[in-house]
Motif scaffolding. Structure first.
Motif, mmCIF file in Angstrom:
data_model
loop_
_atom_site.group_PDB
_atom_site.id
_atom_site.type_symbol
_atom_site.label_atom_id
_atom_site.label_comp_id
_atom_site.label_asym_id
_atom_site.label_seq_id
_atom_site.Cartn_x
_atom_site.Cartn_y
_atom_site.Cartn_z
ATOM 1 N N LEU A 106 5.714 18.482 0.921
ATOM 2 C CA LEU A 106 6.792 18.384 -0.049
ATOM 3 C C LEU A 106 6.744 17.029 -0.738
ATOM 4 C CD1 LEU A 106 9.699 19.984 2.025
ATOM 5 C CD2 LEU A 106 8.150 21.083 0.383
ATOM 6 N N THR A 107 7.139 16.997 -1.981
ATOM 7 C CA THR A 107 7.093 15.775 -2.782
ATOM 8 C C THR A 107 8.450 15.074 -2.767
ATOM 9 O OG1 THR A 107 7.818 16.851 -4.819
ATOM 10 C CG2 THR A 107 5.442 16.935 -4.309
ATOM 11 N N TRP A 108 8.483 13.868 -3.323
ATOM 12 C CA TRP A 108 9.745 13.149 -3.435
ATOM 13 C C TRP A 108 10.701 13.896 -4.351
ATOM 14 C CZ3 TRP A 108 11.683 11.362 -8.014
ATOM 15 C CH2 TRP A 108 10.793 11.249 -9.076
ATOM 16 N N LYS A 109 10.168 14.636 -5.332
ATOM 17 C CA LYS A 109 11.021 15.439 -6.221
ATOM 18 C C LYS A 109 11.672 16.579 -5.435
ATOM 19 C CE LYS A 109 8.448 14.447 -10.428
ATOM 20 N NZ LYS A 109 7.607 14.976 -11.499
ATOM 21 N N ASP A 110 10.915 17.170 -4.512
ATOM 22 C CA ASP A 110 11.495 18.207 -3.649
ATOM 23 C C ASP A 110 12.623 17.617 -2.816
ATOM 24 O OD1 ASP A 110 9.675 20.287 -4.400
ATOM 25 O OD2 ASP A 110 8.174 19.466 -3.018
ATOM 26 N N GLN A 111 12.388 16.420 -2.273
ATOM 27 C CA GLN A 111 13.402 15.768 -1.445
ATOM 28 C C GLN A 111 14.645 15.431 -2.261
ATOM 29 O OE1 GLN A 111 13.233 15.645 1.763
ATOM 30 N NE2 GLN A 111 11.130 16.315 1.879
ATOM 31 N N LEU A 112 14.447 14.958 -3.461
ATOM 32 C CA LEU A 112 15.573 14.625 -4.339
ATOM 33 C C LEU A 112 16.382 15.878 -4.675
ATOM 34 C CD1 LEU A 112 16.991 12.367 -5.906
ATOM 35 C CD2 LEU A 112 15.436 12.823 -7.812
ATOM 36 N N ALA A 113 15.700 16.977 -4.953
ATOM 37 C CA ALA A 113 16.386 18.243 -5.240
ATOM 38 C C ALA A 113 17.149 18.734 -4.007
ATOM 39 C CB ALA A 113 15.387 19.293 -5.712
ATOM 40 N N CYS A 114 16.545 18.615 -2.820
ATOM 41 C CA CYS A 114 17.243 18.999 -1.581
ATOM 42 C C CYS A 114 18.500 18.158 -1.405
ATOM 43 C CB CYS A 114 16.331 18.831 -0.365
ATOM 44 S SG CYS A 114 15.083 20.104 -0.177
ATOM 45 N N TYR A 115 18.383 16.860 -1.640
ATOM 46 C CA TYR A 115 19.524 15.962 -1.510
ATOM 47 C C TYR A 115 20.642 16.352 -2.474
ATOM 48 C CZ TYR A 115 22.435 11.848 -1.806
ATOM 49 O OH TYR A 115 23.526 11.014 -1.810
ATOM 50 N N ALA A 116 20.284 16.619 -3.730
ATOM 51 C CA ALA A 116 21.293 16.966 -4.735
ATOM 52 C C ALA A 116 22.002 18.270 -4.374
ATOM 53 C CB ALA A 116 20.642 17.077 -6.112
ATOM 54 N N VAL A 117 21.247 19.280 -3.991
ATOM 55 C CA VAL A 117 21.845 20.573 -3.647
ATOM 56 C C VAL A 117 22.668 20.455 -2.365
ATOM 57 C CG1 VAL A 117 21.311 22.943 -2.949
ATOM 58 C CG2 VAL A 117 20.133 21.920 -4.906
ATOM 59 N N ALA A 118 22.150 19.737 -1.375
ATOM 60 C CA ALA A 118 22.894 19.550 -0.123
ATOM 61 C C ALA A 118 24.200 18.795 -0.382
ATOM 62 C CB ALA A 118 22.034 18.816 0.900
ATOM 63 N N SER A 119 24.167 17.803 -1.253
ATOM 64 C CA SER A 119 25.378 17.053 -1.595
ATOM 65 C C SER A 119 26.419 17.964 -2.235
ATOM 66 C CB SER A 119 25.053 15.898 -2.544
ATOM 67 O OG SER A 119 24.214 14.966 -1.909
ATOM 68 N N LEU A 120 25.973 18.824 -3.124
ATOM 69 C CA LEU A 120 26.897 19.778 -3.747
ATOM 70 C C LEU A 120 27.438 20.767 -2.717
ATOM 71 C CD1 LEU A 120 25.020 20.477 -7.098
ATOM 72 C CD2 LEU A 120 27.128 19.161 -6.782
ATOM 73 N N ALA A 121 26.585 21.204 -1.800
ATOM 74 C CA ALA A 121 27.020 22.147 -0.771
ATOM 75 C C ALA A 121 28.073 21.515 0.132
ATOM 76 C CB ALA A 121 25.819 22.626 0.052
ATOM 77 N N VAL A 122 27.863 20.276 0.548
ATOM 78 C CA VAL A 122 28.846 19.578 1.385
ATOM 79 C C VAL A 122 30.169 19.454 0.631
ATOM 80 C CG1 VAL A 122 29.472 17.313 2.326
ATOM 81 C CG2 VAL A 122 27.261 18.286 2.826
ATOM 82 N N THR A 123 30.094 19.065 -0.616
ATOM 83 C CA THR A 123 31.304 18.912 -1.428
ATOM 84 C C THR A 123 32.049 20.238 -1.532
ATOM 85 O OG1 THR A 123 30.244 17.137 -2.683
ATOM 86 C CG2 THR A 123 32.163 18.189 -3.694
ATOM 87 N N ALA A 124 31.325 21.317 -1.762
ATOM 88 C CA ALA A 124 31.949 22.640 -1.875
ATOM 89 C C ALA A 124 32.590 23.065 -0.557
ATOM 90 C CB ALA A 124 30.914 23.672 -2.320
ATOM 91 N N ILE A 125 31.906 22.857 0.550
ATOM 92 C CA ILE A 125 32.438 23.256 1.856
ATOM 93 C C ILE A 125 33.692 22.455 2.200
ATOM 94 C CG2 ILE A 125 31.972 23.186 4.337
ATOM 95 C CD1 ILE A 125 29.072 24.065 3.614
ATOM 96 N N VAL A 126 33.652 21.152 2.005
ATOM 97 C CA VAL A 126 34.814 20.314 2.290
ATOM 98 C C VAL A 126 35.972 20.704 1.370
ATOM 99 C CG1 VAL A 126 35.712 17.941 2.194
ATOM 100 C CG2 VAL A 126 33.485 18.411 3.239
#
Length: 172
Positions: free
Chosen positions: A145-165
């Motif tokens: 996986l590339t740094w772009k993949d990691q950045l996309a995972c971070y962005a989506v995970a951040s949105l998911a946490v925000t939505a769940i909370v």
């Protein structure tokens, strides 16, 4: 390997499932002790008195299940698992990292257990997040996986946490 667009809705689903399983572990441990509790999407509230050691076990049950999830996912990724399996590893890491960061304001699961054990507030949160981070790095390398993949995972995970909370607060 580059993560495909179809991976990210899967990552959100894994986030929701992991959160439900994590909170269920807290609830099940508390129920085993006979606590009266309220189950939420992002938290379990204890409505009855608890002994400190019982509360520590109930607090630790969620992270233990999430850590096991991360380890199993890591082992599967290293044996040739797919990006879908990697989602379970990434979510385990991200959840425990965010929980540790939240402990700056309010001690979360590992921080409360760490305090109960007399290890200071940061020992377990740092060890858990760092351990899972190592597994994510190794799993990412295995999947190339590339740094772009990691950045996309971070962005989506951040949105998911925000939505769940946010949903958890809305549902109360």
């Amino acid at each position: 390997m580059k993560l495909k667009a179809s991976f990210f809705p899967w990552l959100v689903l894994v986030f929701l499932l992991t959160n439900l399983v994590h909170e269920s572990a807290h609830w099940l441990m508390g129920a085993a002790f006979g606590f009266e509790m309220r189950f939420g999407l992002n938290a379990v509230s204890y409505l009855s008195a608890t002994e400190p050691w019982q509360r520590a076990l109930a607090d630790g049950a969620g992270p233990v299940v999430t850590i096991i999830q991360g380890i199993v996912a890591y082992l599967l990724v290293m044996r040739g698992g797919s990006a879908r399996v990697f989602a379970f590893l990434y979510v385990a890491f991200f959840m425990r990292l965010v929980a540790g960061l939240v402990s700056v304001m309010h001690p979360n699961d590992e921080a409360r257990v760490s305090l109960f054990l007399g290890m200071g507030k940061w020992t377990l949160p740092v060890l858990v997040a760092a351990g899972l981070a190592v597994l994510v790095v190794k799993g990412s390398r295995r999947l190339q996986l590339t740094w772009k993949d990691q950045l996309a995972c971070y962005a989506v995970a951040s949105l998911a946490v925000t939505a769940i909370v946010g949903l958890d607060r809305f549902m109360r």
